[in-house]
Scaffold this motif. Sequence first.
Motif, PDB file in Angstrom:
ATOM      1  N   ARG A 618       0.833  -1.195   0.000  1.00  0.00           N
ATOM      2  CA  ARG A 618       0.000   0.000   0.000  1.00  0.00           C
ATOM      3  C   ARG A 618       0.868   1.246   0.000  1.00  0.00           C
ATOM      4  O   ARG A 618       1.960   1.264   0.585  1.00  0.00           O
ATOM      5  CB  ARG A 618      -0.907   0.020   1.229  1.00  0.00           C
ATOM      6  CG  ARG A 618      -2.055  -0.956   1.191  1.00  0.00           C
ATOM      7  CD  ARG A 618      -2.861  -0.891   2.491  1.00  0.00           C
ATOM      8  NE  ARG A 618      -3.421   0.435   2.733  1.00  0.00           N
ATOM      9  CZ  ARG A 618      -4.063   0.771   3.853  1.00  0.00           C
ATOM     10  NH1 ARG A 618      -4.217  -0.114   4.839  1.00  0.00           N
ATOM     11  NH2 ARG A 618      -4.567   1.984   3.997  1.00  0.00           N
ATOM     12  N   LEU A 619       0.393   2.307  -0.656  1.00  0.00           N
ATOM     13  CA  LEU A 619       1.092   3.581  -0.608  1.00  0.00           C
ATOM     14  C   LEU A 619       0.926   4.195   0.777  1.00  0.00           C
ATOM     15  O   LEU A 619      -0.142   4.109   1.387  1.00  0.00           O
ATOM     16  CB  LEU A 619       0.534   4.536  -1.660  1.00  0.00           C
ATOM     17  CG  LEU A 619       0.762   4.168  -3.131  1.00  0.00           C
ATOM     18  CD1 LEU A 619       0.212   5.272  -4.027  1.00  0.00           C
ATOM     19  CD2 LEU A 619       2.233   3.934  -3.432  1.00  0.00           C
ATOM     20  N   SER A 620       1.991   4.814   1.244  1.00  0.00           N
ATOM     21  CA  SER A 620       1.962   5.433   2.564  1.00  0.00           C
ATOM     22  C   SER A 620       1.062   6.658   2.581  1.00  0.00           C
ATOM     23  O   SER A 620       0.832   7.305   1.548  1.00  0.00           O
ATOM     24  CB  SER A 620       3.375   5.837   2.997  1.00  0.00           C
ATOM     25  OG  SER A 620       4.153   4.699   3.276  1.00  0.00           O
ATOM     26  N   TYR A 621       0.561   6.958   3.764  1.00  0.00           N
ATOM     27  CA  TYR A 621      -0.224   8.150   4.067  1.00  0.00           C
ATOM     28  C   TYR A 621      -1.629   8.110   3.458  1.00  0.00           C
ATOM     29  O   TYR A 621      -2.279   9.153   3.311  1.00  0.00           O
ATOM     30  CB  TYR A 621       0.486   9.433   3.603  1.00  0.00           C
ATOM     31  CG  TYR A 621       1.957   9.455   3.892  1.00  0.00           C
ATOM     32  CD1 TYR A 621       2.430   9.254   5.189  1.00  0.00           C
ATOM     33  CD2 TYR A 621       2.891   9.650   2.876  1.00  0.00           C
ATOM     34  CE1 TYR A 621       3.788   9.257   5.466  1.00  0.00           C
ATOM     35  CE2 TYR A 621       4.248   9.657   3.141  1.00  0.00           C
ATOM     36  CZ  TYR A 621       4.691   9.448   4.436  1.00  0.00           C
ATOM     37  OH  TYR A 621       6.034   9.434   4.701  1.00  0.00           O
ATOM     38  N   VAL A 622      -2.120   6.906   3.123  1.00  0.00           N
ATOM     39  CA  VAL A 622      -3.435   6.783   2.506  1.00  0.00           C
ATOM     40  C   VAL A 622      -4.299   5.841   3.324  1.00  0.00           C
ATOM     41  O   VAL A 622      -3.871   4.740   3.689  1.00  0.00           O
ATOM     42  CB  VAL A 622      -3.338   6.267   1.059  1.00  0.00           C
ATOM     43  CG1 VAL A 622      -4.729   6.234   0.412  1.00  0.00           C
ATOM     44  CG2 VAL A 622      -2.387   7.124   0.236  1.00  0.00           C
ATOM     45  N   ALA A 623      -5.527   6.256   3.620  1.00  0.00           N
ATOM     46  CA  ALA A 623      -6.510   5.392   4.270  1.00  0.00           C
ATOM     47  C   ALA A 623      -7.370   4.734   3.191  1.00  0.00           C
ATOM     48  O   ALA A 623      -7.299   5.076   2.004  1.00  0.00           O
ATOM     49  CB  ALA A 623      -7.382   6.199   5.217  1.00  0.00           C
ATOM     50  N   ASN A 656       1.302   3.721   6.966  1.00  0.00           N
ATOM     51  CA  ASN A 656       2.601   4.385   6.867  1.00  0.00           C
ATOM     52  C   ASN A 656       3.689   3.323   6.913  1.00  0.00           C
ATOM     53  O   ASN A 656       3.875   2.652   7.928  1.00  0.00           O
ATOM     54  CB  ASN A 656       2.786   5.384   8.015  1.00  0.00           C
ATOM     55  CG  ASN A 656       4.070   6.205   7.867  1.00  0.00           C
ATOM     56  OD1 ASN A 656       4.835   6.016   6.927  1.00  0.00           O
ATOM     57  ND2 ASN A 656       4.292   7.117   8.790  1.00  0.00           N
ATOM     58  N   ALA A 657       4.414   3.159   5.813  1.00  0.00           N
ATOM     59  CA  ALA A 657       5.449   2.123   5.721  1.00  0.00           C
ATOM     60  C   ALA A 657       6.683   2.477   6.531  1.00  0.00           C
ATOM     61  O   ALA A 657       7.486   1.599   6.852  1.00  0.00           O
ATOM     62  CB  ALA A 657       5.832   1.904   4.259  1.00  0.00           C
ATOM     63  N   TYR A 658       6.873   3.758   6.871  1.00  0.00           N
ATOM     64  CA  TYR A 658       8.107   4.197   7.512  1.00  0.00           C
ATOM     65  C   TYR A 658       7.959   4.442   9.009  1.00  0.00           C
ATOM     66  O   TYR A 658       8.927   4.684   9.708  1.00  0.00           O
ATOM     67  CB  TYR A 658       8.594   5.488   6.841  1.00  0.00           C
ATOM     68  CG  TYR A 658       8.591   5.413   5.345  1.00  0.00           C
ATOM     69  CD1 TYR A 658       9.565   4.688   4.664  1.00  0.00           C
ATOM     70  CD2 TYR A 658       7.591   6.032   4.600  1.00  0.00           C
ATOM     71  CE1 TYR A 658       9.554   4.597   3.280  1.00  0.00           C
ATOM     72  CE2 TYR A 658       7.568   5.948   3.213  1.00  0.00           C
ATOM     73  CZ  TYR A 658       8.554   5.226   2.565  1.00  0.00           C
ATOM     74  OH  TYR A 658       8.532   5.131   1.197  1.00  0.00           O
ATOM     75  N   ASN A 659       6.768   4.392   9.512  1.00  0.00           N
ATOM     76  CA  ASN A 659       6.521   4.718  10.907  1.00  0.00           C
ATOM     77  C   ASN A 659       5.232   4.006  11.299  1.00  0.00           C
ATOM     78  O   ASN A 659       4.746   3.146  10.573  1.00  0.00           O
ATOM     79  CB  ASN A 659       6.372   6.248  11.061  1.00  0.00           C
ATOM     80  CG  ASN A 659       6.627   6.732  12.463  1.00  0.00           C
ATOM     81  OD1 ASN A 659       6.427   6.010  13.436  1.00  0.00           O
ATOM     82  ND2 ASN A 659       7.096   7.971  12.583  1.00  0.00           N
ATOM     83  N   ASN A 660       4.698   4.360  12.453  1.00  0.00           N
ATOM     84  CA  ASN A 660       3.404   3.788  12.825  1.00  0.00           C
ATOM     85  C   ASN A 660       2.309   4.308  11.905  1.00  0.00           C
ATOM     86  O   ASN A 660       2.400   5.402  11.350  1.00  0.00           O
ATOM     87  CB  ASN A 660       3.077   4.181  14.268  1.00  0.00           C
ATOM     88  CG  ASN A 660       2.903   5.690  14.391  1.00  0.00           C
ATOM     89  OD1 ASN A 660       3.848   6.450  14.219  1.00  0.00           O
ATOM     90  ND2 ASN A 660       1.680   6.123  14.669  1.00  0.00           N
ATOM     91  N   SER A 661       1.259   3.531  11.717  1.00  0.00           N
ATOM     92  CA  SER A 661       0.108   4.010  10.957  1.00  0.00           C
ATOM     93  C   SER A 661      -0.685   4.995  11.806  1.00  0.00           C
ATOM     94  O   SER A 661      -0.721   4.892  13.037  1.00  0.00           O
ATOM     95  CB  SER A 661      -0.777   2.835  10.535  1.00  0.00           C
ATOM     96  OG  SER A 661      -0.082   2.005   9.615  1.00  0.00           O
ATOM     97  N   ALA A 662      -1.301   5.979  11.137  1.00  0.00           N
ATOM     98  CA  ALA A 662      -2.060   7.001  11.852  1.00  0.00           C
ATOM     99  C   ALA A 662      -3.436   6.468  12.229  1.00  0.00           C
ATOM    100  O   ALA A 662      -4.091   5.774  11.450  1.00  0.00           O
ATOM    101  CB  ALA A 662      -2.203   8.249  10.982  1.00  0.00           C
ATOM    102  N   LYS A 663      -3.875   6.821  13.409  1.00  0.00           N
ATOM    103  CA  LYS A 663      -5.165   6.352  13.897  1.00  0.00           C
ATOM    104  C   LYS A 663      -6.320   6.946  13.087  1.00  0.00           C
ATOM    105  O   LYS A 663      -6.251   8.076  12.622  1.00  0.00           O
ATOM    106  CB  LYS A 663      -5.351   6.759  15.371  1.00  0.00           C
ATOM    107  CG  LYS A 663      -4.329   6.190  16.323  1.00  0.00           C
ATOM    108  CD  LYS A 663      -4.573   6.738  17.722  1.00  0.00           C
ATOM    109  CE  LYS A 663      -3.512   6.249  18.706  1.00  0.00           C
ATOM    110  NZ  LYS A 663      -3.723   6.841  20.055  1.00  0.00           N
ATOM    111  N   GLY A 664      -7.376   6.152  12.943  1.00  0.00           N
ATOM    112  CA  GLY A 664      -8.605   6.684  12.368  1.00  0.00           C
ATOM    113  C   GLY A 664      -9.283   7.620  13.362  1.00  0.00           C
ATOM    114  O   GLY A 664      -8.981   7.607  14.560  1.00  0.00           O
ATOM    115  N   TYR A 665     -10.183   8.443  12.876  1.00  0.00           N
ATOM    116  CA  TYR A 665     -10.845   9.401  13.763  1.00  0.00           C
ATOM    117  C   TYR A 665     -12.154   9.863  13.150  1.00  0.00           C
ATOM    118  O   TYR A 665     -12.426   9.658  11.966  1.00  0.00           O
ATOM    119  CB  TYR A 665      -9.943  10.610  14.020  1.00  0.00           C
ATOM    120  CG  TYR A 665      -9.626  11.416  12.786  1.00  0.00           C
ATOM    121  CD1 TYR A 665     -10.478  12.424  12.350  1.00  0.00           C
ATOM    122  CD2 TYR A 665      -8.477  11.165  12.048  1.00  0.00           C
ATOM    123  CE1 TYR A 665     -10.200  13.155  11.221  1.00  0.00           C
ATOM    124  CE2 TYR A 665      -8.184  11.892  10.909  1.00  0.00           C
ATOM    125  CZ  TYR A 665      -9.048  12.884  10.501  1.00  0.00           C
ATOM    126  OH  TYR A 665      -8.772  13.608   9.363  1.00  0.00           O
TER     127      TYR A 665
END
Length: 725
Positions: A618-623, A656-665
């Motif tokens: 998956r591409l990073s920074y995409v939900a 996020n492939a480089y860090n933790n994934s961002a939480k949904g909100y």
Amino acid sequence: MQKFCMSILAMLIVWTASAQQEVIISGKVLDENNQALIGANVYINGTTYGTATNKNGEFILKNIALNQYQLCVSYSGYKRLRMAIDATTDKTDLVLRLEQSKGNLGEVVVTGTGTPHHLKTAPVPTELLTKKMIENTAAPDFGTLMGAVSPSFDFSPNTMGSNMMLNGLGNDFIVILLDGKRMYGDVGGMNDLSRINPAMIERIEVVKGASSSLYGSDAIAGVINIITKKSNRKFEVGNQTQYGSFNTLQQNNNIDFTAGKLSGRTLFSLKQSDGWQNSAYEIDGDDLVETKAMTQNAYINKNISQLLEYKLTKSLSLYGNVAHYNNDISVPVEVKNYGYFFEDFNYSLGANYIFSPTSTLSFDYTSDRFTYYYKYNQDYKDYTTGELSLNNDQQRKDYNLKWVKKFNDKHVLSLGSEYVEEIYRSEGRVVNGKATANTFSLYAQDEMTIFSHLMLTAGLRVVKHNQFGMVVTPKLSALYKLNAFNLRATYSRGFKAPTMKELYYRYEKRGSLYLGNTNLDPQTSNYYSAGVDFNKNWLSTSISAYQNDVDGLIAYEEIETSAADAANGIKRTKQHYNVEQARTKGVDFMFDIRLPHNFTLGGGYSYVDARNETTGERLSYVAHNYANVRAGYFHDWNNYQLNVQVLGRIQDEKYNAYNNSAKGYNLWKLTTVHKFASFGSFNLSATAGIDNVFDYVDDAPFGTYYGTITPGRTFFAGLNIYFTL
């Protein structure tokens, strides 16, 4: 003798009438309740004749050449009125009544084709954010505005700005236009969106997917055209001020005038905030340590611009615009010994010549120079407190010539050429400290109505870049009207030229060396979409599916470190190259419902599947899932209007492939807009509301990847005052 005198008199009357080469058209514009509409646009289609109604809804068009015309009247929220008019004699005391629009379908959009179309029948699908939607959002910044009203957009905020995403592709694949002119200059690869003040926006038009046939490089994910507010009144002074938590102030001031053939607009805007900290801790390796780092740094940014337009003749109009912007971002001295300072200076000149009511020629020149500095907050080495150190100096010069010919109601042809020059300066970061690139392109677009229900738009651009050579980008869009349904389909090809950094950059950071590559090819894409919209009375809805295949995606690869660089402490070297293929596909759904008793309901949903086709990741920074909800209520008590809106933004986890994934909100906002009756020449309105009603905060340690950096529940209030003549 009497007959002779009568003949002479008749000849004089005929001669006098024929000598009258100009007439006057005047009247009043009212709504369905016979209330004056202030600031309605009244113009003669295909000419430079135009004005706006005064505080009594009155208008006057002078010095009109004798001819048959089409008189048009438009006003936000109302259906546009068109009427044939025989301007061979004065036409005075006209009474023109506008009907309130059932939705946004009466609005005119231009971005998809570069020519005006009603939203309902625009051959290229266009998402419209109206003046009313923007006002009801009462957003403090552009990112908050777009995220609140369109599910297709997402923003990943960080220290230097917000990384904008559109249907899974980042902002370096999105062209942003300000009144049709491209915004230029980036912050860490991101457009500096702080230059855009929501208070100055009239409407926003969004065209999704590859649009390089009309807009050239970078238009792979889509195009955003921000149309700013303008007034054709004799004189107007306005102030819009909004204040909120954390000393967040947003202010917009304007002075507009029209004096005969000359009109102008002066604009000054100010935005500032003390910033906030969501967590007092940051990640340092495997440790959790205390920090003074701010989730949102304090900032002050200012923007001033001056626009002048002059109608030299009935056929030729000229314009000039100059603007200056700066943004001062403060960083605590305990975190870094410098903050950031961004500055932009741009100006544009242009002319529009009307050969006939069906043929126009326009020329535009735009120069935009964006600079990025470190601003030291303490004495450090050779720098003193407050001193600036230049990092990047970017400049873009754009020459654009365009001819539009309307053969008839079923055929419009556009031809144009564009020359672009880019200059990039950065001592120590670019080889030889300076790099240049230039692009020349020719483009054509044909809009055809094949028969009453089928419209086709075909476009083609041929681009010659001094570094990578030639690229051809076609586009074909079709619209088929079936009663209340519109069926649409599009194929288009996009391209993105390598940036100055990707071509010529040389930058060292913490033992790593990052290099550009002059052998890069442009990134290209093939975009496919199909959809249907339904519009009838109280309901407007649309659904579309798309796929965007991107080839030659530019990334870094690790190469062997040279002996000279290794001797200078370089441990590894990375260089740009074309290797990756990416694909985004998904579905967008939008709806607007007019309910009884002045209630409205609207919103949208966007599903995105964005992947690196080379690795399958998956591409990073995409939900995957994004949604918006808007519920509103409107009531008019003659001397007072109330508009209440509840806005919701919902999305799931962002990979996020480089860090933790961002939480949904999910975030909810309540806004109220209050409009009061005019007090003579004064118009007054107010806004108030609560942002993040349920007080959601992501308080993960600093350095974590966040889906949103909201500080929790905040409050705001604003006041708008206009004086008009």
